[in-house]
Scaffold this active site. Structure first.
Site, PDB file in Angstrom:
ATOM      1  N   GLY A 179       0.943  -1.262   0.121  1.00  0.00           N
ATOM      2  CA  GLY A 179      -0.112  -0.049  -0.024  1.00  0.00           C
ATOM      3  C   GLY A 179       0.795   1.223   0.124  1.00  0.00           C
ATOM      4  O   GLY A 179       0.349   2.616  -0.050  1.00  0.00           O
ATOM      5  N   GLU A 180       2.214   0.949   0.207  1.00  0.00           N
ATOM      6  CA  GLU A 180       3.083   2.426   0.160  1.00  0.00           C
ATOM      7  C   GLU A 180       3.030   2.934  -1.094  1.00  0.00           C
ATOM      8  O   GLU A 180       3.095   2.287  -2.192  1.00  0.00           O
ATOM      9  CB  GLU A 180       4.690   2.049   0.708  1.00  0.00           C
ATOM     10  N   LYS A 224     -33.840  17.291   5.438  1.00  0.00           N
ATOM     11  CA  LYS A 224     -33.294  16.109   5.404  1.00  0.00           C
ATOM     12  C   LYS A 224     -32.885  15.594   6.995  1.00  0.00           C
ATOM     13  O   LYS A 224     -32.244  16.499   7.487  1.00  0.00           O
ATOM     14  CB  LYS A 224     -32.080  15.784   4.358  1.00  0.00           C
ATOM     15  N   SER A 230     -21.850  10.810  -2.573  1.00  0.00           N
ATOM     16  CA  SER A 230     -20.959   9.726  -1.961  1.00  0.00           C
ATOM     17  C   SER A 230     -21.719   8.329  -2.273  1.00  0.00           C
ATOM     18  O   SER A 230     -21.580   8.156  -3.290  1.00  0.00           O
ATOM     19  CB  SER A 230     -20.614  10.085  -0.694  1.00  0.00           C
ATOM     20  N   THR A 231     -22.506   8.018  -1.503  1.00  0.00           N
ATOM     21  CA  THR A 231     -23.241   6.737  -1.464  1.00  0.00           C
ATOM     22  C   THR A 231     -24.384   6.985  -2.413  1.00  0.00           C
ATOM     23  O   THR A 231     -24.978   6.087  -2.975  1.00  0.00           O
ATOM     24  CB  THR A 231     -23.966   6.222  -0.260  1.00  0.00           C
ATOM     25  N   GLY A 232     -24.849   8.283  -2.713  1.00  0.00           N
ATOM     26  CA  GLY A 232     -26.267   8.696  -3.360  1.00  0.00           C
ATOM     27  C   GLY A 232     -27.490   8.573  -2.571  1.00  0.00           C
ATOM     28  O   GLY A 232     -28.414   9.051  -3.029  1.00  0.00           O
ATOM     29  N   GLY A 233     -27.191   8.343  -1.263  1.00  0.00           N
ATOM     30  CA  GLY A 233     -28.469   8.502  -0.383  1.00  0.00           C
ATOM     31  C   GLY A 233     -29.159   9.434  -0.247  1.00  0.00           C
ATOM     32  O   GLY A 233     -30.444   9.367  -0.432  1.00  0.00           O
TER      33      GLY A 233
HETATM   34  C1  R5P Z   1     -24.270  16.351   3.199  1.00  0.00           C
HETATM   35  O1  R5P Z   1     -24.227  17.303   4.051  1.00  0.00           O
HETATM   36  C2  R5P Z   1     -23.702  16.528   1.793  1.00  0.00           C
HETATM   37  O2  R5P Z   1     -23.887  17.839   1.287  1.00  0.00           O
HETATM   38  C3  R5P Z   1     -24.134  15.435   0.912  1.00  0.00           C
HETATM   39  O3  R5P Z   1     -25.588  15.840   0.532  1.00  0.00           O
HETATM   40  C4  R5P Z   1     -24.041  14.119   1.469  1.00  0.00           C
HETATM   41  O4  R5P Z   1     -22.522  14.259   1.735  1.00  0.00           O
HETATM   42  C5  R5P Z   1     -23.886  13.337   0.048  1.00  0.00           C
HETATM   43  O5  R5P Z   1     -23.343  11.937   0.721  1.00  0.00           O
HETATM   44  P1  R5P Z   1     -24.351  10.683   0.176  1.00  0.00           P
HETATM   45  O6  R5P Z   1     -24.388  10.487  -1.308  1.00  0.00           O
HETATM   46  O7  R5P Z   1     -23.859   9.517   1.052  1.00  0.00           O
HETATM   47  O8  R5P Z   1     -25.902  10.942   0.867  1.00  0.00           O
END
Ligand code: R5P
Length: 292
Positions: free
Chosen positions: A39-40, A192, A223-226
Protein backbone atom coordinates in the site's frame (compact mmCIF):
# COMPACT_ATOMS: atom_id res chain seq x y z
CA UNK A 1 12.04 29.19 -21.77
CA UNK A 2 11.44 28.11 -18.20
CA UNK A 3 8.23 29.45 -16.65
CA UNK A 4 8.26 31.23 -13.31
CA UNK A 5 5.49 28.90 -12.22
CA UNK A 6 5.26 25.15 -12.12
CA UNK A 7 2.19 22.99 -11.73
CA UNK A 8 2.91 19.65 -10.10
CA UNK A 9 0.25 17.17 -11.16
CA UNK A 10 -0.73 14.66 -8.51
CA UNK A 11 -1.94 11.29 -9.79
CA UNK A 12 -5.56 11.95 -8.78
CA UNK A 13 -5.79 15.21 -10.76
CA UNK A 14 -3.58 14.73 -13.83
CA UNK A 15 -5.99 16.11 -16.42
CA UNK A 16 -7.16 19.07 -14.35
CA UNK A 17 -3.53 19.96 -13.53
CA UNK A 18 -2.62 19.83 -17.23
CA UNK A 19 -5.52 22.15 -18.11
CA UNK A 20 -4.56 24.50 -15.27
CA UNK A 21 -0.89 24.63 -16.31
CA UNK A 22 -1.94 25.73 -19.81
CA UNK A 23 -4.26 28.41 -18.47
CA UNK A 24 -1.65 29.95 -16.14
CA UNK A 25 1.25 29.30 -18.55
CA UNK A 26 3.11 27.15 -16.06
CA UNK A 27 5.58 24.42 -16.57
CA UNK A 28 3.92 20.99 -15.99
CA UNK A 29 5.64 18.54 -13.66
CA UNK A 30 4.24 15.02 -13.90
CA UNK A 31 4.29 12.41 -11.18
CA UNK A 32 4.70 8.73 -11.80
CA UNK A 33 3.22 6.56 -9.06
CA UNK A 34 4.03 3.08 -8.02
CA UNK A 35 1.90 1.65 -5.21
CA UNK A 36 3.68 -1.28 -3.59
CA UNK A 37 1.76 -4.45 -2.58
CA UNK A 38 1.74 -3.23 1.05
CA UNK A 39 0.00 0.00 0.00
CA UNK A 40 2.98 2.40 0.19
CA UNK A 41 3.20 4.97 -2.62
CA UNK A 42 6.46 5.69 -4.42
CA UNK A 43 6.38 8.93 -6.38
CA UNK A 44 8.82 9.93 -9.10
CA UNK A 45 8.61 13.43 -10.57
CA UNK A 46 9.60 14.46 -14.07
CA UNK A 47 9.95 18.10 -15.13
CA UNK A 48 11.43 21.29 -13.74
CA UNK A 49 10.12 22.68 -10.45
CA UNK A 50 10.18 26.49 -10.31
CA UNK A 51 12.35 28.10 -7.64
CA UNK A 52 9.75 30.79 -7.25
CA UNK A 53 6.30 29.24 -7.07
CA UNK A 54 4.85 25.75 -7.38
CA UNK A 55 1.22 24.78 -7.55
CA UNK A 56 0.52 21.24 -6.42
CA UNK A 57 -2.80 19.81 -7.66
CA UNK A 58 -4.25 16.69 -6.08
CA UNK A 59 -7.81 15.77 -5.16
CA UNK A 60 -8.41 13.73 -2.03
CA UNK A 61 -10.97 11.19 -3.23
CA UNK A 62 -10.70 7.41 -2.71
CA UNK A 63 -8.27 5.94 -1.94
CA UNK A 64 -8.42 8.97 0.36
CA UNK A 65 -5.47 8.23 2.64
CA UNK A 66 -3.23 7.24 -0.28
CA UNK A 67 -4.07 10.45 -2.14
CA UNK A 68 -3.52 12.42 1.07
CA UNK A 69 -0.03 11.04 1.72
CA UNK A 70 0.81 11.61 -1.95
CA UNK A 71 -0.18 15.28 -1.83
CA UNK A 72 1.79 15.78 1.38
CA UNK A 73 4.83 14.19 -0.29
CA UNK A 74 4.44 16.43 -3.36
CA UNK A 75 4.21 19.53 -1.16
CA UNK A 76 7.29 18.50 0.79
CA UNK A 77 9.33 17.98 -2.40
CA UNK A 78 8.06 21.22 -3.93
CA UNK A 79 9.05 23.14 -0.80
CA UNK A 80 12.63 21.88 -1.09
CA UNK A 81 12.89 23.86 -4.35
CA UNK A 82 10.17 26.56 -4.49
CA UNK A 83 9.94 29.44 -2.06
CA UNK A 84 6.13 29.37 -2.31
CA UNK A 85 3.93 26.28 -2.58
CA UNK A 86 0.24 26.74 -3.35
CA UNK A 87 -1.84 23.60 -3.03
CA UNK A 88 -5.02 23.06 -5.01
CA UNK A 89 -7.23 20.35 -3.53
CA UNK A 90 -10.13 20.22 -6.02
CA UNK A 91 -12.03 17.79 -3.78
CA UNK A 92 -11.16 18.16 -0.11
CA UNK A 93 -11.66 14.74 1.43
CA UNK A 94 -12.22 14.74 5.20
CA UNK A 95 -14.05 18.08 5.00
CA UNK A 96 -17.19 16.48 6.44
CA UNK A 97 -15.21 15.65 9.60
CA UNK A 98 -15.13 19.26 10.73
CA UNK A 99 -16.70 18.93 14.17
CA UNK A 100 -17.37 16.47 16.97
CA UNK A 101 -20.87 15.27 16.04
CA UNK A 102 -20.84 12.45 18.60
CA UNK A 103 -18.72 12.43 21.79
CA UNK A 104 -15.21 11.12 21.27
CA UNK A 105 -15.08 11.74 17.50
CA UNK A 106 -11.78 13.14 16.23
CA UNK A 107 -12.04 16.28 14.09
CA UNK A 108 -9.77 15.16 11.25
CA UNK A 109 -9.79 18.58 9.56
CA UNK A 110 -7.70 19.81 12.52
CA UNK A 111 -5.12 17.14 11.72
CA UNK A 112 -5.12 18.08 8.03
CA UNK A 113 -4.46 21.72 8.94
CA UNK A 114 -1.30 20.68 10.78
CA UNK A 115 -0.18 18.25 8.08
CA UNK A 116 -0.45 20.73 5.19
CA UNK A 117 1.43 23.39 7.13
CA UNK A 118 4.08 20.93 8.30
CA UNK A 119 4.66 19.67 4.75
CA UNK A 120 5.36 23.21 3.55
CA UNK A 121 2.15 24.55 1.97
CA UNK A 122 1.76 28.34 1.91
CA UNK A 123 -1.87 28.35 0.82
CA UNK A 124 -4.67 25.85 0.18
CA UNK A 125 -7.29 26.35 -2.52
CA UNK A 126 -10.32 24.03 -2.49
CA UNK A 127 -13.36 23.85 -4.75
CA UNK A 128 -16.71 23.85 -2.94
CA UNK A 129 -15.33 22.55 0.34
CA UNK A 130 -18.14 20.81 2.24
CA UNK A 131 -18.19 23.61 4.83
CA UNK A 132 -15.91 26.50 5.67
CA UNK A 133 -15.72 25.26 9.28
CA UNK A 134 -12.95 22.86 8.25
CA UNK A 135 -10.68 25.72 7.14
CA UNK A 136 -11.08 27.41 10.54
CA UNK A 137 -8.47 25.00 11.93
CA UNK A 138 -5.85 25.91 9.31
CA UNK A 139 -3.20 28.46 10.24
CA UNK A 140 -1.99 28.91 6.63
CA UNK A 141 -3.95 30.88 4.02
CA UNK A 142 -7.04 29.17 2.63
CA UNK A 143 -9.47 29.91 -0.16
CA UNK A 144 -12.59 28.20 -1.37
CA UNK A 145 -13.76 28.69 -4.95
CA UNK A 146 -17.18 27.77 -6.27
CA UNK A 147 -17.99 25.52 -9.21
CA UNK A 148 -21.57 26.81 -9.23
CA UNK A 149 -21.03 29.42 -12.01
CA UNK A 150 -19.48 26.72 -14.25
CA UNK A 151 -22.31 24.26 -13.48
CA UNK A 152 -24.91 26.94 -14.17
CA UNK A 153 -23.35 27.71 -17.57
CA UNK A 154 -23.73 24.03 -18.46
CA UNK A 155 -27.36 23.87 -17.33
CA UNK A 156 -28.25 27.04 -19.25
CA UNK A 157 -27.48 25.16 -22.46
CA UNK A 158 -29.89 22.29 -21.63
CA UNK A 159 -32.97 24.38 -22.33
CA UNK A 160 -35.04 23.13 -19.38
CA UNK A 161 -38.62 24.37 -19.21
CA UNK A 162 -39.72 26.31 -16.13
CA UNK A 163 -37.17 24.58 -13.85
CA UNK A 164 -36.86 24.84 -10.06
CA UNK A 165 -33.61 24.39 -8.16
CA UNK A 166 -33.84 22.10 -5.13
CA UNK A 167 -31.45 21.66 -2.22
CA UNK A 168 -31.79 18.18 -0.66
CA UNK A 169 -31.09 19.64 2.81
CA UNK A 170 -30.97 22.83 4.85
CA UNK A 171 -27.14 22.77 4.84
CA UNK A 172 -27.17 23.23 1.06
CA UNK A 173 -29.64 26.12 1.05
CA UNK A 174 -27.09 28.86 0.22
CA UNK A 175 -25.63 26.74 -2.56
CA UNK A 176 -29.06 26.22 -4.14
CA UNK A 177 -29.86 29.90 -3.67
CA UNK A 178 -26.64 30.91 -5.47
CA UNK A 179 -27.34 28.43 -8.28
CA UNK A 180 -30.93 29.68 -8.65
CA UNK A 181 -29.84 33.34 -8.69
CA UNK A 182 -27.33 32.74 -11.49
CA UNK A 183 -29.74 30.41 -13.29
CA UNK A 184 -32.58 32.92 -12.84
CA UNK A 185 -35.06 30.48 -11.35
CA UNK A 186 -36.84 29.75 -8.10
CA UNK A 187 -35.39 27.43 -5.47
CA UNK A 188 -36.69 25.30 -2.62
CA UNK A 189 -34.97 23.54 0.25
CA UNK A 190 -35.96 20.11 1.55
CA UNK A 191 -35.54 19.00 5.11
CA UNK A 192 -33.27 15.96 5.42
CA UNK A 193 -32.41 14.01 8.55
CA UNK A 194 -29.34 11.78 8.75
CA UNK A 195 -28.86 9.15 11.43
CA UNK A 196 -25.35 9.91 12.71
CA UNK A 197 -24.74 6.27 13.59
CA UNK A 198 -26.07 4.42 10.52
CA UNK A 199 -25.66 7.24 7.97
CA UNK A 200 -29.25 6.59 6.70
CA UNK A 201 -31.16 9.63 5.45
CA UNK A 202 -34.85 10.55 5.52
CA UNK A 203 -36.69 13.45 3.89
CA UNK A 204 -38.91 15.16 6.45
CA UNK A 205 -40.56 17.70 4.10
CA UNK A 206 -44.26 16.97 3.59
CA UNK A 207 -45.61 18.59 0.42
CA UNK A 208 -44.23 20.98 -2.18
CA UNK A 209 -45.66 22.40 -5.41
CA UNK A 210 -43.54 21.04 -8.30
CA UNK A 211 -46.15 19.29 -10.48
CA UNK A 212 -44.98 18.94 -14.09
CA UNK A 213 -41.81 20.97 -13.59
CA UNK A 214 -38.20 20.03 -14.30
CA UNK A 215 -36.06 20.05 -11.17
CA UNK A 216 -32.33 20.48 -10.59
CA UNK A 217 -31.10 18.94 -7.36
CA UNK A 218 -27.98 20.86 -6.35
CA UNK A 219 -25.48 19.38 -3.89
CA UNK A 220 -21.78 19.76 -3.12
CA UNK A 221 -21.10 16.04 -3.38
CA UNK A 222 -22.57 12.62 -3.99
CA UNK A 223 -21.01 9.79 -2.05
CA UNK A 224 -23.32 6.81 -1.53
CA UNK A 225 -26.11 8.61 -3.37
CA UNK A 226 -28.41 8.22 -0.33
CA UNK A 227 -29.28 11.94 -0.12
CA UNK A 228 -30.03 12.29 -3.84
CA UNK A 229 -32.01 9.02 -3.99
CA UNK A 230 -34.26 9.95 -1.05
CA UNK A 231 -34.79 13.46 -2.42
CA UNK A 232 -35.60 12.12 -5.92
CA UNK A 233 -38.07 9.55 -4.59
CA UNK A 234 -39.80 12.31 -2.63
CA UNK A 235 -39.85 14.71 -5.61
CA UNK A 236 -41.21 12.05 -7.96
CA UNK A 237 -44.06 11.44 -5.49
CA UNK A 238 -44.82 15.16 -5.77
CA UNK A 239 -45.36 14.53 -9.51
CA UNK A 240 -42.49 16.64 -10.85
CA UNK A 241 -41.31 16.15 -14.47
CA UNK A 242 -37.58 15.38 -14.89
CA UNK A 243 -34.98 15.43 -12.09
CA UNK A 244 -31.44 16.52 -12.96
CA UNK A 245 -28.56 16.52 -10.51
CA UNK A 246 -25.87 19.21 -10.43
CA UNK A 247 -23.04 18.52 -8.06
CA UNK A 248 -19.42 19.55 -7.74
CA UNK A 249 -17.89 16.31 -6.52
CA UNK A 250 -19.26 13.04 -7.90
CA UNK A 251 -17.65 10.37 -5.74
CA UNK A 252 -20.43 7.95 -6.72
CA UNK A 253 -19.23 5.13 -4.49
CA UNK A 254 -19.95 1.54 -5.51
CA UNK A 255 -23.14 1.40 -7.58
CA UNK A 256 -24.42 4.85 -6.54
CA UNK A 257 -24.84 6.05 -10.14
CA UNK A 258 -26.97 3.03 -11.04
CA UNK A 259 -29.13 3.45 -7.92
CA UNK A 260 -29.60 7.18 -8.59
CA UNK A 261 -30.71 6.49 -12.17
CA UNK A 262 -33.06 3.78 -10.88
CA UNK A 263 -34.62 6.31 -8.51
CA UNK A 264 -35.57 8.36 -11.59
CA UNK A 265 -32.77 10.89 -12.14
CA UNK A 266 -32.47 11.83 -15.84
CA UNK A 267 -28.86 12.97 -15.70
CA UNK A 268 -26.04 13.65 -13.21
CA UNK A 269 -23.75 16.53 -14.11
CA UNK A 270 -20.61 17.14 -12.04
CA UNK A 271 -17.37 19.08 -12.13
CA UNK A 272 -13.97 17.62 -12.99
CA UNK A 273 -12.70 17.93 -9.40
CA UNK A 274 -13.09 14.15 -9.45
CA UNK A 275 -12.58 12.56 -12.88
CA UNK A 276 -15.41 10.34 -14.07
CA UNK A 277 -18.20 9.77 -16.57
CA UNK A 278 -20.42 12.51 -15.15
CA UNK A 279 -17.60 15.06 -14.67
CA UNK A 280 -18.25 17.14 -17.77
CA UNK A 281 -17.91 20.62 -16.24
CA UNK A 282 -14.36 21.98 -16.30
CA UNK A 283 -13.33 24.14 -13.34
CA UNK A 284 -9.72 24.82 -14.40
CA UNK A 285 -10.57 28.39 -15.37
CA UNK A 286 -12.16 29.08 -11.98
CA UNK A 287 -9.09 27.67 -10.20
CA UNK A 288 -6.73 29.62 -12.49
CA UNK A 289 -8.48 32.89 -11.55
CA UNK A 290 -7.85 32.13 -7.85
CA UNK A 291 -4.12 31.61 -8.51
CA UNK A 292 -3.27 34.54 -10.76
C1 R5P B 1 -24.29 16.43 3.18
O1 R5P B 1 -24.47 17.32 3.99
C2 R5P B 1 -23.65 16.64 1.84
O2 R5P B 1 -23.89 17.92 1.34
C3 R5P B 1 -24.10 15.61 0.84
O3 R5P B 1 -25.49 15.74 0.63
C4 R5P B 1 -23.81 14.22 1.33
O4 R5P B 1 -22.55 14.17 1.93
C5 R5P B 1 -23.87 13.22 0.22
O5 R5P B 1 -23.60 11.95 0.71
P1 R5P B 1 -24.46 10.72 0.24
O6 R5P B 1 -24.40 10.68 -1.25
O7 R5P B 1 -23.76 9.53 0.86
O8 R5P B 1 -25.85 10.89 0.76
Amino acid sequence: MLSKLSVIAGSSSEELARKLSRKIKANLVKSEIKVFPDGESKITLSGNISKRKSIVVQSIYPPVDTNLIQVLSLISKAKEISSEVIVVIPYMGYARQDREFLPGEIVTMKVLGKLFKGAGASKIIAVDIHSMIGFKYFTIKTRNVSAIPDLVQYFKKLGLKNPIVVSPDQGGKDRAKEFAKKFESEYITLEKKRDRKTGKVQIKTKNIEVVGRDLILVDDMISTGGSIIKATQFLKKQKCKRVYVACTHALLMNDAEKKIKKAGVTSIISANTIPGRTSVVDVSNTIAKAII
